[in-house]
Scaffold this motif. Structure first.
Motif, PDB file in Angstrom:
ATOM      1  N   LEU A 110      16.141  -3.482 -10.745  1.00 61.21           N
ATOM      2  CA  LEU A 110      15.753  -4.835 -10.343  1.00 61.21           C
ATOM      3  C   LEU A 110      14.892  -4.750  -9.085  1.00 61.21           C
ATOM      4  O   LEU A 110      15.301  -4.173  -8.076  1.00 61.21           O
ATOM      5  CB  LEU A 110      16.988  -5.690 -10.046  1.00 61.21           C
ATOM      6  N   TYR A 111      13.698  -5.317  -9.182  1.00 58.84           N
ATOM      7  CA  TYR A 111      12.795  -5.435  -8.035  1.00 58.84           C
ATOM      8  C   TYR A 111      12.729  -6.914  -7.638  1.00 58.84           C
ATOM      9  O   TYR A 111      12.606  -7.791  -8.502  1.00 58.84           O
ATOM     10  CB  TYR A 111      11.384  -4.947  -8.389  1.00 58.84           C
ATOM     11  N   VAL A 112      12.813  -7.198  -6.341  1.00 54.23           N
ATOM     12  CA  VAL A 112      12.785  -8.580  -5.852  1.00 54.23           C
ATOM     13  C   VAL A 112      11.534  -8.774  -5.000  1.00 54.23           C
ATOM     14  O   VAL A 112      11.183  -7.921  -4.173  1.00 54.23           O
ATOM     15  CB  VAL A 112      14.058  -8.902  -5.039  1.00 54.23           C
ATOM     16  N   LEU A 113      10.851  -9.908  -5.233  1.00 53.75           N
ATOM     17  CA  LEU A 113       9.605 -10.196  -4.519  1.00 53.75           C
ATOM     18  C   LEU A 113       9.899 -10.758  -3.130  1.00 53.75           C
ATOM     19  O   LEU A 113      10.624 -11.739  -2.983  1.00 53.75           O
ATOM     20  CB  LEU A 113       8.768 -11.204  -5.318  1.00 53.75           C
ATOM     21  N   ARG A 114       9.304 -10.079  -2.124  1.00 52.76           N
ATOM     22  CA  ARG A 114       9.464 -10.542  -0.746  1.00 52.76           C
ATOM     23  C   ARG A 114       8.339 -11.500  -0.367  1.00 52.76           C
ATOM     24  O   ARG A 114       7.325 -11.608  -1.064  1.00 52.76           O
ATOM     25  CB  ARG A 114       9.457  -9.342   0.212  1.00 52.76           C
ATOM     26  N   ALA A 115       8.502 -12.160   0.768  1.00 48.47           N
ATOM     27  CA  ALA A 115       7.501 -13.118   1.238  1.00 48.47           C
ATOM     28  C   ALA A 115       6.180 -12.461   1.591  1.00 48.47           C
ATOM     29  O   ALA A 115       5.139 -13.129   1.623  1.00 48.47           O
ATOM     30  CB  ALA A 115       8.041 -13.881   2.455  1.00 48.47           C
ATOM     31  N   ASP A 116       6.184 -11.139   1.859  1.00 47.19           N
ATOM     32  CA  ASP A 116       4.938 -10.441   2.186  1.00 47.19           C
ATOM     33  C   ASP A 116       4.255  -9.881   0.946  1.00 47.19           C
ATOM     34  O   ASP A 116       3.427  -8.975   1.031  1.00 47.19           O
ATOM     35  CB  ASP A 116       5.200  -9.318   3.202  1.00 47.19           C
ATOM     36  N   SER A 117       4.613 -10.409  -0.248  1.00 44.54           N
ATOM     37  CA  SER A 117       4.021 -10.014  -1.539  1.00 44.54           C
ATOM     38  C   SER A 117       4.321  -8.567  -1.908  1.00 44.54           C
ATOM     39  O   SER A 117       3.539  -7.915  -2.602  1.00 44.54           O
ATOM     40  CB  SER A 117       2.496 -10.249  -1.532  1.00 44.54           C
ATOM     41  N   VAL A 118       5.446  -8.054  -1.448  1.00 45.12           N
ATOM     42  CA  VAL A 118       5.895  -6.702  -1.803  1.00 45.12           C
ATOM     43  C   VAL A 118       7.137  -6.815  -2.683  1.00 45.12           C
ATOM     44  O   VAL A 118       8.036  -7.617  -2.411  1.00 45.12           O
ATOM     45  CB  VAL A 118       6.214  -5.877  -0.532  1.00 45.12           C
ATOM     46  N   LEU A 119       7.168  -6.020  -3.757  1.00 46.71           N
ATOM     47  CA  LEU A 119       8.331  -5.953  -4.647  1.00 46.71           C
ATOM     48  C   LEU A 119       9.195  -4.786  -4.201  1.00 46.71           C
ATOM     49  O   LEU A 119       8.749  -3.625  -4.198  1.00 46.71           O
ATOM     50  CB  LEU A 119       7.874  -5.762  -6.094  1.00 46.71           C
ATOM     51  N   GLU A 120      10.413  -5.093  -3.796  1.00 48.89           N
ATOM     52  CA  GLU A 120      11.318  -4.079  -3.263  1.00 48.89           C
ATOM     53  C   GLU A 120      12.417  -3.788  -4.285  1.00 48.89           C
ATOM     54  O   GLU A 120      12.959  -4.706  -4.901  1.00 48.89           O
ATOM     55  CB  GLU A 120      11.928  -4.593  -1.959  1.00 48.89           C
ATOM     56  N   LEU A 121      12.722  -2.512  -4.465  1.00 47.87           N
ATOM     57  CA  LEU A 121      13.799  -2.114  -5.371  1.00 47.87           C
ATOM     58  C   LEU A 121      15.137  -2.521  -4.744  1.00 47.87           C
ATOM     59  O   LEU A 121      15.506  -2.042  -3.678  1.00 47.87           O
ATOM     60  CB  LEU A 121      13.761  -0.606  -5.616  1.00 47.87           C
ATOM     61  N   TYR A 122      15.875  -3.430  -5.419  1.00 47.85           N
ATOM     62  CA  TYR A 122      17.127  -3.951  -4.882  1.00 47.85           C
ATOM     63  C   TYR A 122      18.353  -3.323  -5.538  1.00 47.85           C
ATOM     64  O   TYR A 122      19.426  -3.340  -4.947  1.00 47.85           O
ATOM     65  CB  TYR A 122      17.167  -5.472  -5.045  1.00 47.85           C
ATOM     66  N   ALA A 123      18.189  -2.820  -6.755  1.00 50.80           N
ATOM     67  CA  ALA A 123      19.327  -2.189  -7.435  1.00 50.80           C
ATOM     68  C   ALA A 123      18.794  -1.346  -8.580  1.00 50.80           C
ATOM     69  O   ALA A 123      17.774  -1.675  -9.181  1.00 50.80           O
ATOM     70  CB  ALA A 123      20.306  -3.244  -7.959  1.00 50.80           C
ATOM     71  N   THR A 124      19.482  -0.253  -8.897  1.00 49.26           N
ATOM     72  CA  THR A 124      19.070   0.572 -10.039  1.00 49.26           C
ATOM     73  C   THR A 124      20.267   1.314 -10.616  1.00 49.26           C
ATOM     74  O   THR A 124      21.211   1.669  -9.904  1.00 49.26           O
ATOM     75  CB  THR A 124      17.975   1.582  -9.639  1.00 49.26           C
ATOM     76  N   GLU A 125      20.225   1.502 -11.899  1.00 53.92           N
ATOM     77  CA  GLU A 125      21.127   2.395 -12.621  1.00 53.92           C
ATOM     78  C   GLU A 125      20.225   3.413 -13.314  1.00 53.92           C
ATOM     79  O   GLU A 125      19.396   3.054 -14.144  1.00 53.92           O
ATOM     80  CB  GLU A 125      21.952   1.621 -13.658  1.00 53.92           C
ATOM     81  N   GLY A 126      20.319   4.679 -12.923  1.00 51.42           N
ATOM     82  CA  GLY A 126      19.525   5.711 -13.577  1.00 51.42           C
ATOM     83  C   GLY A 126      18.475   6.342 -12.696  1.00 51.42           C
ATOM     84  O   GLY A 126      18.191   7.532 -12.836  1.00 51.42           O
ATOM     85  N   LEU A 127      17.867   5.562 -11.775  1.00 56.45           N
ATOM     86  CA  LEU A 127      16.925   6.155 -10.829  1.00 56.45           C
ATOM     87  C   LEU A 127      17.691   6.610  -9.586  1.00 56.45           C
ATOM     88  O   LEU A 127      18.896   6.373  -9.455  1.00 56.45           O
ATOM     89  CB  LEU A 127      15.840   5.139 -10.446  1.00 56.45           C
ATOM     90  N   ASN A 128      16.992   7.245  -8.677  1.00 55.67           N
ATOM     91  CA  ASN A 128      17.610   7.764  -7.454  1.00 55.67           C
ATOM     92  C   ASN A 128      18.177   6.609  -6.628  1.00 55.67           C
ATOM     93  O   ASN A 128      17.430   5.757  -6.147  1.00 55.67           O
ATOM     94  CB  ASN A 128      16.550   8.523  -6.646  1.00 55.67           C
ATOM     95  N   PRO A 129      19.506   6.535  -6.443  1.00 53.00           N
ATOM     96  CA  PRO A 129      20.096   5.406  -5.702  1.00 53.00           C
ATOM     97  C   PRO A 129      19.625   5.330  -4.256  1.00 53.00           C
ATOM     98  O   PRO A 129      19.670   4.259  -3.643  1.00 53.00           O
ATOM     99  CB  PRO A 129      21.604   5.664  -5.795  1.00 53.00           C
ATOM    100  N   LYS A 130      19.161   6.446  -3.699  1.00 49.59           N
ATOM    101  CA  LYS A 130      18.672   6.431  -2.315  1.00 49.59           C
ATOM    102  C   LYS A 130      17.348   5.673  -2.189  1.00 49.59           C
ATOM    103  O   LYS A 130      16.913   5.348  -1.081  1.00 49.59           O
ATOM    104  CB  LYS A 130      18.500   7.859  -1.809  1.00 49.59           C
ATOM    105  N   ALA A 131      16.695   5.415  -3.328  1.00 51.59           N
ATOM    106  CA  ALA A 131      15.423   4.687  -3.298  1.00 51.59           C
ATOM    107  C   ALA A 131      15.620   3.175  -3.151  1.00 51.59           C
ATOM    108  O   ALA A 131      14.663   2.446  -2.883  1.00 51.59           O
ATOM    109  CB  ALA A 131      14.625   4.976  -4.568  1.00 51.59           C
ATOM    110  N   VAL A 132      16.869   2.693  -3.339  1.00 50.29           N
ATOM    111  CA  VAL A 132      17.135   1.255  -3.235  1.00 50.29           C
ATOM    112  C   VAL A 132      16.802   0.766  -1.820  1.00 50.29           C
ATOM    113  O   VAL A 132      17.204   1.384  -0.832  1.00 50.29           O
ATOM    114  CB  VAL A 132      18.612   0.948  -3.588  1.00 50.29           C
ATOM    115  N   HIS A 133      16.037  -0.317  -1.730  1.00 46.32           N
ATOM    116  CA  HIS A 133      15.537  -0.936  -0.492  1.00 46.32           C
ATOM    117  C   HIS A 133      14.488  -0.091   0.223  1.00 46.32           C
ATOM    118  O   HIS A 133      14.045  -0.465   1.310  1.00 46.32           O
ATOM    119  CB  HIS A 133      16.683  -1.289   0.467  1.00 46.32           C
ATOM    120  N   LEU A 134      14.090   1.036  -0.410  1.00 44.34           N
ATOM    121  CA  LEU A 134      13.004   1.847   0.157  1.00 44.34           C
ATOM    122  C   LEU A 134      11.779   1.827  -0.752  1.00 44.34           C
ATOM    123  O   LEU A 134      10.647   1.704  -0.283  1.00 44.34           O
ATOM    124  CB  LEU A 134      13.463   3.295   0.383  1.00 44.34           C
TER     125      LEU A 134
END
Length: 756
Positions: free
Chosen positions: A47-71
């Motif tokens: 799940l990617y969530v759109l921020r006010a600065d027009s950036v999509l940030e990874l908010y949650a994942t199953e299967g990808l590297n969990p350390k990438a969440v919010h990065l």
């Protein structure tokens, strides 16, 4: 998804349970993506969530590297996820790496996954994020899998909208849903309003998302669709309302949508995937809106509002809601946001709670704006996109002076506008101090500043504004806010209240001016017209329906017993119309005299000068009546051949152009020549610069909204009239040299420090 019926239903049931558990937002998101991956037999769900600065940030994942969440993050339009968010369209790829938009994020470890399905997370057609599933094997995801993921994305959209995820956002960043947004339109009425959004045609918030019985929900949908279709057919078949031209096209579009099998099938599919009927309507509406927003065809984009309105009507049918529920729960600082609305609809809202009005359409002389001006609330018009970006309850600022609005403003902007409001309040105090001072120019020439009114709610402003009287009382507003024709007794009571409130100050009553864009839904006689502005309206209509005019005149005569009655006829085209109206008035006077009713001490009959034909019989007109009132809104419309309701022409021609000012000068001169009082009561009188021009042209009586009297009087007391008359002698009839008359008038005022 092995079971096309059970899969989505099982998933939605699991999501419902998760939403009810007392979990922290991140844990809830992590479990949601885990359950989606399991249900859809996917190795990855993100799940990617759109921020006010027009950036999509990874908010949650199953299967990808969990350390990438919010990065891990992608800009709007960047990579597959950014492309989905920008287009609001799903992507279904068997080999994602071959797509030209693919962008590898090394921190996620997603290079080993080939098949890719991503859907936008939508709410009311607005993208809030992107939901993705991926598999190592190359495959195309099925239609039912896309539908299931879109349904799930809708549930997540509600999570985002409730603000649950704000706690996960890093300091200094905000989600797009809460992003401040500013829009620039046109100033329709000055003033500043700070408050909270009330959508005039509100999107109904669906809280019951998951169904217990799909077949019962389908039956509910069928019943509501049946009722909706019947109501549309009924409106199309009616002959008592002018549903022709654009009105009929809109209704035909509604009927087309309401009977569209593809639309109904998508609704039924969403229900069978586990949603309630109302949640299905919201989901399909949001999907359709997102698609239409990105179409380039202007006609198709215009149809979007038709679809929105139809879906909202269906939601109200399903949920048993009416528009009156909204007015009952208004915040104390309501700012109405609407695509368009009628004058009567605005009057449905309690005045004490209104702080402003925002319109996506409309013009400065449309009747809803005139009513808003009379109510003294700021109005910004032509504010495109305001409705889709606003949510009920959003903080909002309306700057009626600049024609701008600010949604969800930041605290520093809010503080700046609060100071602006305080400054305006101090300026209003200065205007109040002028209230009891003589209304005269700097060189001592008296000018009557009158106010326009139309309802009992306007009357307290007569004394508050310091107006010399009521130059135009629009009697039709009483008819427009009623559900049936006001009885003679109710009319008489209102007119008597108006005269009592005036306390001896003059009041000019205009006979009922309906037709054109002022349609009474209960009036059975309205015909369908190609061009209603030039059609059967005002004096034309009431002379053909003399019973309507006789009832009103009788009520006015009785209300004015022992006082002067000033009566004005709207949209006079030929002098014979004045003669016919006078015969009806005389007959009513004789009737009341026979029964010893208390009659007015004097009766003065006047005519509105709005139709250009009267310009060629000015001397005859001045002799035929006791006074003349110039309706500058319609006169300008007819002189310039410009529809006052056409938003594309709203600012094309200037009311202070030399040709139109010459017309007004001709009228003022004819009044002086024949010793017939002439007043101007259109919106032209309400701006200090145009009021200055009118006084310079020879008008000594002008009528405006109550809020305009203070600024106009402040201008008047600093105006050297002789110099302005000399200015017009030099500039009005001289060949135009490229400098607009408005600019010349502004320079005249600036050179003499006249406050405009």
């Amino acid at each position: 998804m092995r079971d096309t019926a059970g899969g989505p239903r099982v998933l939605l049931k699991r999501l419902r349970e998760l939403m009810q558990e007392p979990l922290e937002p991140q844990e809830r998101l992590d479990r949601i993506v885990r359950d989606i991956a399991s249900n859809m037999v996917a190795e990855v769900c993100s799940l990617y969530v759109l921020r006010a600065d027009s950036v999509l940030e990874l908010y949650a994942t199953e299967g990808l590297n969990p350390k990438a969440v919010h990065l891990a993050q992608l800009r709007l339009g960047q990579g597959l996820v950014g492309t989905i968010a920008a287009s609001a369209r799903p992507l279904n790829l068997s080999n994602a790496q071959e797509h030209p938009a693919f962008q590898y994020l090394p921190e996620t470890g997603e290079e080993i996954y080939h098949s890719f399905l991503g859907v936008p997370v939508l709410r009311a057609g607005r993208t809030l994020g992107v939901l993705v599933v991926q598999n190592k094997t190359m495959r195309q995801y099925r239609e039912d899998e896309i539908e299931a993921l879109e349904t799930t994305a809708m549930v997540i959209a509600e999570m985002i909208a409730t603000g649950d995820l704000a706690r996960l956002t890093r300091p200094g960043l905000e989600l797009d849903l809460t992003r401040p947004a500013s829009f620039t339109g046109l100033s329709f009425n000055e003033g500043v309003g700070l408050g909270h959004v009330v959508l005039h045609e509100p999107r109904i918030v669906v809280t019951n998302l998951f169904n217990e019985d799909s077949e019962e929900e389908v039956r509910r949908l069928d019943r509501s669709l049946g009722s909706l279709r019947l109501s549309i057919d009924d409106m199309l078949e009616r002959r008592d309302v002018a549903f022709e031209g654009e009105h009929r096209e809109v209704l035909e579009a509604y009927r087309m949508f309401a009977n569209d099998r593809g639309w109904v099938r998508r609704l039924e599919e969403a229900i069978r995937n586990g949603l309630t009927a109302e949640a299905a309507v919201e989901k399909v509406q949001s999907d359709m809106r997102a698609r239409m927003l990105h179409m380039t065809d202007p006609y198709l984009r215009e149809r979007m509002s038709d679809f929105d309105d139809l879906a909202n009507r269906l939601l109200r049918q399903l949920m048993g809601r009416g528009p009156e529920d909204v007015a009952a729960s208004l915040p104390k600082d309501a700012i109405i946001v609407a695509r368009s609305m009628g004058a009567a609809e605005l009057l449905d809202y309690p005045r004490d709670k209104l702080r402003g009005l925002v319109l996506e359409d409309g013009t400065a002389t449309s009747h809803v704006v005139i009513v808003a001006r009379a109510m003294g609330i700021p109005v910004a018009g032509q504010v495109k996109g305001a409705v889709s970006m606003a949510e009920n309850g959003d903080a909002i600022i309306v700057d009626g002076e600049e024609g701008t609005i600010h949604l969800r403003p930041q605290s520093d902007l809010e503080a700046a506008y609060a100071e602006k409001v305080r400054f305006r309040a101090r300026r209003q105090e200065i205007y109040r101090e002028l209230r009891n001072k003589p209304s005269a120019t700097k060189d001592g020439v008296a000018v009557d500043l009158l106010m326009n009114a139309g309802l009992a709610v306007d009357l307290p402003q007569l004394s508050e504004s310091g107006a010399a009287g009521i130059g135009l009382f629009r009697t039709e507003l009483q008819f427009m806010v009623a559900s049936t024709f006001p009885r003679a007794e109710a009319q008489e009571r209102l007119y008597r209240d108006v005269l009592d409130a005036a306390r001896g100050k003059p009041v000019t009553f205009r006979t009922i001016d309906i037709g054109g864009d002022k349609v009474l839904p209960y009036f059975k006689g309205v015909v369908q017209e190609e061009n209603p502005a030039l059609g059967w309206r005002a004096i034309r209509l009431t002379l053909d329906r003399p019973g309507l005019l006789r009832t009103q005149i009788r009520a006015l005569l009785k209300a004015c017993g022992g006082r002067e009655l000033k009566l004005m006829l709207p949209m006079v085209t030929e002098l014979s119309e004045i003669t016919q109206a006078r015969e009806i008035i005389d007959r009513e006077v004789r009737h009341l005299s026979r029964f010893a009713h208390h009659l007015p001490t004097s009766l003065k009959l006047g005519a509105m000068l709005e139709v250009p034909s009267l310009l060629f019989q000015l001397d005859e007109l001045m002799k035929a009546v006791d006074f003349v009132s110039v309706g500058s809104n319609d006169l300008f419309q007819f002189i310039m051949a410009v529809d006052r309701g056409n938003t594309q022409l709203a600012d094309r021609f200037d009311t202070l152009s030399a040709p139109f000012l010459r017309v007004l000068k001709t009228i003022a001169d004819a009044g002086a020549r024949n010793h017939t009082p002439v007043t101007l009561c259109g919106e032209l009188a309400g701006k200090p610069i145009s009021a200055m021009a009118l006084i310079g042209l020879g008008f000594r009586s002008i009528s405006m909204s109550p809020a305009s009297i203070g600024p106009v009087k402040a201008m008047l007391t600093e105006l050297p009239l002789q110099e302005l008359e000399d200015f017009f002698k030099d500039n009005l009839m001289a060949p135009v040299q490229g400098t607009p008359m408005r600019a010349l008038l502004q320079a005249f005022a600036d050179d003499r420090s006249i406050p405009l």
